[in-house]
Design a protein around this motif. Structure first.
Motif, PDB file in Angstrom:
ATOM      1  N   PRO A 186      22.617  95.595  30.247  1.00  0.00           N
ATOM      2  CA  PRO A 186      24.042  95.496  30.589  1.00  0.00           C
ATOM      3  C   PRO A 186      24.525  94.060  30.740  1.00  0.00           C
ATOM      4  CG  PRO A 186      22.912  97.034  32.057  1.00  0.00           C
ATOM      5  CD  PRO A 186      21.860  96.368  31.249  1.00  0.00           C
ATOM      6  N   TYR A 187      25.775  93.830  30.365  1.00  0.00           N
ATOM      7  CA  TYR A 187      26.479  92.558  30.563  1.00  0.00           C
ATOM      8  C   TYR A 187      26.020  91.427  29.650  1.00  0.00           C
ATOM      9  CZ  TYR A 187      28.158  94.740  34.900  1.00  0.00           C
ATOM     10  OH  TYR A 187      28.720  95.594  35.826  1.00  0.00           O
ATOM     11  N   GLN A 188      25.342  91.746  28.531  1.00  0.00           N
ATOM     12  CA  GLN A 188      24.981  90.661  27.610  1.00  0.00           C
ATOM     13  C   GLN A 188      26.172  90.353  26.712  1.00  0.00           C
ATOM     14  OE1 GLN A 188      21.524  91.232  25.012  1.00  0.00           O
ATOM     15  NE2 GLN A 188      21.126  89.032  25.123  1.00  0.00           N
ATOM     16  N   PHE A 189      26.461  89.090  26.561  1.00  0.00           N
ATOM     17  CA  PHE A 189      27.622  88.648  25.774  1.00  0.00           C
ATOM     18  C   PHE A 189      27.450  89.075  24.309  1.00  0.00           C
ATOM     19  CE2 PHE A 189      30.420  85.679  23.608  1.00  0.00           C
ATOM     20  CZ  PHE A 189      31.511  85.614  24.458  1.00  0.00           C
ATOM     21  N   PRO A 190      28.496  89.642  23.701  1.00  0.00           N
ATOM     22  CA  PRO A 190      28.335  90.229  22.363  1.00  0.00           C
ATOM     23  C   PRO A 190      28.260  89.233  21.212  1.00  0.00           C
ATOM     24  CG  PRO A 190      30.557  90.572  23.183  1.00  0.00           C
ATOM     25  CD  PRO A 190      29.802  89.906  24.290  1.00  0.00           C
ATOM     26  N   GLU A 191      27.603  88.100  21.453  1.00  0.00           N
ATOM     27  CA  GLU A 191      27.251  87.184  20.359  1.00  0.00           C
ATOM     28  C   GLU A 191      25.765  87.359  20.029  1.00  0.00           C
ATOM     29  OE1 GLU A 191      27.755  83.188  21.927  1.00  0.00           O
ATOM     30  OE2 GLU A 191      26.379  83.588  23.576  1.00  0.00           O
ATOM     31  N   LYS A 192      25.012  87.987  20.932  1.00  0.00           N
ATOM     32  CA  LYS A 192      23.574  88.157  20.750  1.00  0.00           C
ATOM     33  C   LYS A 192      23.318  89.435  19.956  1.00  0.00           C
ATOM     34  CE  LYS A 192      22.880  84.521  23.292  1.00  0.00           C
ATOM     35  NZ  LYS A 192      22.760  84.475  24.732  1.00  0.00           N
ATOM     36  N   LEU A 193      22.143  89.525  19.324  1.00  0.00           N
ATOM     37  CA  LEU A 193      21.901  90.582  18.340  1.00  0.00           C
ATOM     38  C   LEU A 193      22.289  91.990  18.819  1.00  0.00           C
ATOM     39  CD1 LEU A 193      20.541  91.303  15.514  1.00  0.00           C
ATOM     40  CD2 LEU A 193      18.577  91.975  16.876  1.00  0.00           C
ATOM     41  N   ILE A 194      21.716  92.432  19.936  1.00  0.00           N
ATOM     42  CA  ILE A 194      21.882  93.847  20.305  1.00  0.00           C
ATOM     43  C   ILE A 194      23.336  94.210  20.646  1.00  0.00           C
ATOM     44  CG2 ILE A 194      21.234  95.575  22.066  1.00  0.00           C
ATOM     45  CD1 ILE A 194      18.317  94.736  21.623  1.00  0.00           C
ATOM     46  N   PRO A 195      23.998  93.483  21.568  1.00  0.00           N
ATOM     47  CA  PRO A 195      25.388  93.876  21.854  1.00  0.00           C
ATOM     48  C   PRO A 195      26.327  93.675  20.660  1.00  0.00           C
ATOM     49  CG  PRO A 195      24.795  91.900  23.092  1.00  0.00           C
ATOM     50  CD  PRO A 195      23.531  92.411  22.474  1.00  0.00           C
ATOM     51  N   LEU A 196      26.030  92.661  19.830  1.00  0.00           N
ATOM     52  CA  LEU A 196      26.888  92.446  18.649  1.00  0.00           C
ATOM     53  C   LEU A 196      26.778  93.637  17.693  1.00  0.00           C
ATOM     54  CD1 LEU A 196      27.566  89.183  16.805  1.00  0.00           C
ATOM     55  CD2 LEU A 196      26.840  91.103  15.438  1.00  0.00           C
ATOM     56  N   MET A 197      25.557  94.119  17.510  1.00  0.00           N
ATOM     57  CA  MET A 197      25.364  95.234  16.570  1.00  0.00           C
ATOM     58  C   MET A 197      25.941  96.536  17.147  1.00  0.00           C
ATOM     59  SD  MET A 197      24.089  93.876  13.909  1.00  0.00           S
ATOM     60  CE  MET A 197      23.351  92.301  13.462  1.00  0.00           C
ATOM     61  N   ILE A 198      25.829  96.729  18.453  1.00  0.00           N
ATOM     62  CA  ILE A 198      26.409  97.936  19.073  1.00  0.00           C
ATOM     63  C   ILE A 198      27.927  97.914  18.869  1.00  0.00           C
ATOM     64  CG2 ILE A 198      26.836  99.165  21.258  1.00  0.00           C
ATOM     65  CD1 ILE A 198      24.120  98.086  22.268  1.00  0.00           C
ATOM     66  N   LYS A 199      28.523  96.770  19.199  1.00  0.00           N
ATOM     67  CA  LYS A 199      29.986  96.617  19.075  1.00  0.00           C
ATOM     68  C   LYS A 199      30.445  96.864  17.636  1.00  0.00           C
ATOM     69  CE  LYS A 199      31.322  92.262  18.316  1.00  0.00           C
ATOM     70  NZ  LYS A 199      32.013  92.155  17.062  1.00  0.00           N
ATOM     71  N   ASN A 200      29.762  96.247  16.662  1.00  0.00           N
ATOM     72  CA  ASN A 200      30.177  96.418  15.261  1.00  0.00           C
ATOM     73  C   ASN A 200      29.972  97.854  14.788  1.00  0.00           C
ATOM     74  OD1 ASN A 200      30.654  93.706  15.389  1.00  0.00           O
ATOM     75  ND2 ASN A 200      29.600  93.203  13.482  1.00  0.00           N
ATOM     76  N   ALA A 201      28.857  98.454  15.190  1.00  0.00           N
ATOM     77  CA  ALA A 201      28.587  99.834  14.756  1.00  0.00           C
ATOM     78  C   ALA A 201      29.669 100.764  15.303  1.00  0.00           C
ATOM     79  CB  ALA A 201      27.204 100.271  15.246  1.00  0.00           C
ATOM     80  N   LEU A 202      30.049 100.573  16.557  1.00  0.00           N
ATOM     81  CA  LEU A 202      31.063 101.454  17.154  1.00  0.00           C
ATOM     82  C   LEU A 202      32.409 101.308  16.442  1.00  0.00           C
ATOM     83  CD1 LEU A 202      30.217 101.121  20.967  1.00  0.00           C
ATOM     84  CD2 LEU A 202      29.714 103.050  19.437  1.00  0.00           C
ATOM     85  N   ALA A 203      32.647 100.111  15.886  1.00  0.00           N
ATOM     86  CA  ALA A 203      33.922  99.870  15.196  1.00  0.00           C
ATOM     87  C   ALA A 203      33.816 100.125  13.694  1.00  0.00           C
ATOM     88  CB  ALA A 203      34.358  98.425  15.453  1.00  0.00           C
ATOM     89  N   ASP A 204      32.682 100.669  13.233  1.00  0.00           N
ATOM     90  CA  ASP A 204      32.440 100.895  11.801  1.00  0.00           C
ATOM     91  C   ASP A 204      32.550  99.607  10.999  1.00  0.00           C
ATOM     92  OD1 ASP A 204      32.020 103.775  11.807  1.00  0.00           O
ATOM     93  OD2 ASP A 204      34.130 103.874  12.409  1.00  0.00           O
ATOM     94  N   GLU A 205      32.175  98.488  11.627  1.00  0.00           N
ATOM     95  CA  GLU A 205      32.190  97.209  10.906  1.00  0.00           C
ATOM     96  C   GLU A 205      30.783  96.894  10.398  1.00  0.00           C
ATOM     97  OE1 GLU A 205      33.833  94.327  13.581  1.00  0.00           O
ATOM     98  OE2 GLU A 205      35.793  95.308  13.554  1.00  0.00           O
ATOM     99  N   GLN A 206      30.707  95.931   9.469  1.00  0.00           N
ATOM    100  CA  GLN A 206      29.396  95.570   8.919  1.00  0.00           C
ATOM    101  C   GLN A 206      28.486  94.969   9.980  1.00  0.00           C
ATOM    102  OE1 GLN A 206      30.352  93.021   5.617  1.00  0.00           O
ATOM    103  NE2 GLN A 206      30.733  94.770   4.303  1.00  0.00           N
ATOM    104  N   LEU A 207      27.180  95.248   9.830  1.00  0.00           N
ATOM    105  CA  LEU A 207      26.185  94.708  10.762  1.00  0.00           C
ATOM    106  C   LEU A 207      25.450  93.562  10.073  1.00  0.00           C
ATOM    107  CD1 LEU A 207      27.000  97.222  12.289  1.00  0.00           C
ATOM    108  CD2 LEU A 207      24.604  97.788  12.615  1.00  0.00           C
ATOM    109  N   PRO A 208      25.781  92.302  10.440  1.00  0.00           N
ATOM    110  CA  PRO A 208      25.257  91.148   9.694  1.00  0.00           C
ATOM    111  C   PRO A 208      23.815  90.797  10.082  1.00  0.00           C
ATOM    112  CG  PRO A 208      26.669  90.395  11.492  1.00  0.00           C
ATOM    113  CD  PRO A 208      26.646  91.892  11.566  1.00  0.00           C
ATOM    114  N   VAL A 209      22.876  91.175   9.229  1.00  0.00           N
ATOM    115  CA  VAL A 209      21.460  90.874   9.485  1.00  0.00           C
ATOM    116  C   VAL A 209      21.092  89.586   8.748  1.00  0.00           C
ATOM    117  CG1 VAL A 209      19.095  91.678   9.107  1.00  0.00           C
ATOM    118  CG2 VAL A 209      20.866  93.298   9.851  1.00  0.00           C
ATOM    119  N   TYR A 210      20.570  88.615   9.501  1.00  0.00           N
ATOM    120  CA  TYR A 210      20.238  87.321   8.888  1.00  0.00           C
ATOM    121  C   TYR A 210      18.999  87.448   7.994  1.00  0.00           C
ATOM    122  CZ  TYR A 210      23.027  85.255  12.769  1.00  0.00           C
ATOM    123  OH  TYR A 210      23.996  84.925  13.666  1.00  0.00           O
ATOM    124  N   GLY A 211      19.062  86.803   6.820  1.00  0.00           N
ATOM    125  CA  GLY A 211      17.893  86.762   5.923  1.00  0.00           C
ATOM    126  C   GLY A 211      17.459  88.160   5.514  1.00  0.00           C
TER     127      GLY A 211
END
Ligand code: NAD
Ligand code: DAU
Length: 339
Positions: A186-211
């Motif tokens: 809880p409370y991790q800023f959504p620039e880090k992998l896990i919260p960023l991917m949760i946020k994008n998935a919930l919004a049906d946005e692309q999930l940017p995986v590096y490399g």
């Protein structure tokens, strides 16, 4: 006992504040935080009225403010979480990482020395060991490995660790250091992998995986990290480093697929984007020392932890939706639009 928690309006610091107030009903906690882009007073809402908690807005590099605070509060223990913590931002703009992570540590330790603090704990990271190859699953980070750095962030954290050890040796200061693997919860800023991917998935946005997405991280549920630090500041040996991590290695692609599965979204959302510069391949902690000396073991496995984390982001949409409606938009555009 009075404990100073710096960076307590950030992800791990706030979870540590909650853990300590709950675990030690006779402790007072003071949080010093300058509220940078990722410091958030909303995170501390539930403890703001607690008579054993006090929030002070201020910068750890502000010598006058820090010394006055130490003079006034007479801390027994200092736990330094305050930092610039995102590798990608350090690649764009290293300066602020050196200022906060190195000079902030120096300022806090000078004050801890001046006011005879009983324990100064430096919250460090496993990134100071560099990385491990992907094809050697038998290798792990141990405390005696030499320090190296792949990013300005890890260089600044390694410098802070060296400074902390130098203060212990030169001034006989009661210093401990912990080096933890990747946290989530809880409370991790959504620039880090896990919260960023949760946020994008919930919004049906692309999930940017590096490399290629094959890079491996050793994931630790944040509460397990807080518990380990509590053990170290009370029972850890002065002058020692303790690695914290729990054999929860996953490739980035595995993590992203798990998130998609749990929120019921298709894998077609995964998008491979340009790699991070200097991207570390694999982190993996050997936690034998903290287990043998202090009896610490992680309590939350990855499957349980990720379920709890996703539930938290689903139940606390307001917390992160407010964040992503602000300057975060520009950050996201800058980091991801032409990647
Ligand atoms: P975060 O970025 O979420 O929070 C950092 C906090 O520090 C914020 O509240 C911010 O406002 C505050 N801060 C930044 N600069 C400051 C300054 N100059 N003065 C006062 N406050 C300032 O970070 P996090 O993920 O919670 O990490 C906390 C600590 O743990 C850091 O030292 C980081 O290096 C370390 N760490 C993090 C992880 C992880 O996976 N997140 C793993 C191992 C170690
Ligand atoms: O190991 C401890 C460290 O873990 C901490 O010291 C840092 O403060 C913390 O940010 C974290 O660093 P990482 O760089 O490992 O975390 P991050 O969440 O930024 O990235 C995790 C992995 O996911 C990494 O291999 C890069 C990749 N990634 C990340 C983002 C943000 C992606 O593929 N896509 C992304 O959009």
């Amino acid at each position: 006992m009075k404990v100073l928690v710096t960076g307590g309006a950030g992800f791990i610091g706030a979870n540590f504040v909650f853990y300590m107030l709950d675990k030690h009903p006779d402790y007072d906690i003071v949080c010093l935080d300058s509220l940078t882009y990722c410091g958030n007073l909303k995170t501390l809402d539930s403890v703001m009225d607690n008579p054993r908690f006090k929030f002070v807005k201020g910068d750890v590099t502000d010598r006058k403010l820090v010394f006055e605070l130490f003079e006034e509060e007479k801390f027994n223990i200092v736990v330094n979480f305050a930092a610039e913590s995102h590798v990608d931002r350090s690649i764009e703009d290293p300066g602020v990482f050196l200022r906060t992570n190195i000079l902030g540590t120096q300022t806090l330790m000078d004050a801890a020395k001046e006011y005879g603090v009983e324990r100064y704990h430096q919250v460090g990271t496993d990134e100071v060991y560099g990385d491990l190859p992907l094809d050697r699953p038998d290798l792990f980070f141990t405390e005696d490995m030499p320090l190296t750095a792949s990013s300005p962030y890890s260089a600044s954290k390694a410098s802070a660790d060296l400074l902390a050890m130098a203060y212990h040796r030169t001034y006989d200061m009661p210093v401990t250091i912990s080096r933890c693997s990747n946290n989530y919860g809880p409370y991790q800023f959504p620039e880090k992998l896990i919260p960023l991917m949760i946020k994008n998935a919930l919004a049906d946005e692309q999930l940017p995986v590096y490399g290629t997405g094959e890079n491996v991280r050793d994931w630790l549920y944040v509460e397990d990290h807080c518990k380990a630090i509590d053990m170290i500041i009370h029972n850890g040996k002065v002058g020692e480093v303790y690695n914290i991590g729990g054999h929860n290695e996953r490739s980035n692609l595995d993590v992203v697929r798990t998130i998609l599965k749990q929120v019921g979204k298709p894998e077609s959302l995964i998008t491979f984007v340009g790699d991070r510069k200097g991207h570390d391949l694999r982190y993996a902690i050997d936690p034998t020392k903290i287990h043998n000396e202090l009896g610490w073991l992680p309590e939350t496995g990855f499957d349980e932890g990720i379920r709890r984390t996703i539930d938290w982001y689903l139940d606390n949409r307001q917390w992160w939706e407010e964040i992503i409606s602000g300057e975060y938009q520009q950050y996201y555009e800058k980091m991801y639009s032409n990647r």
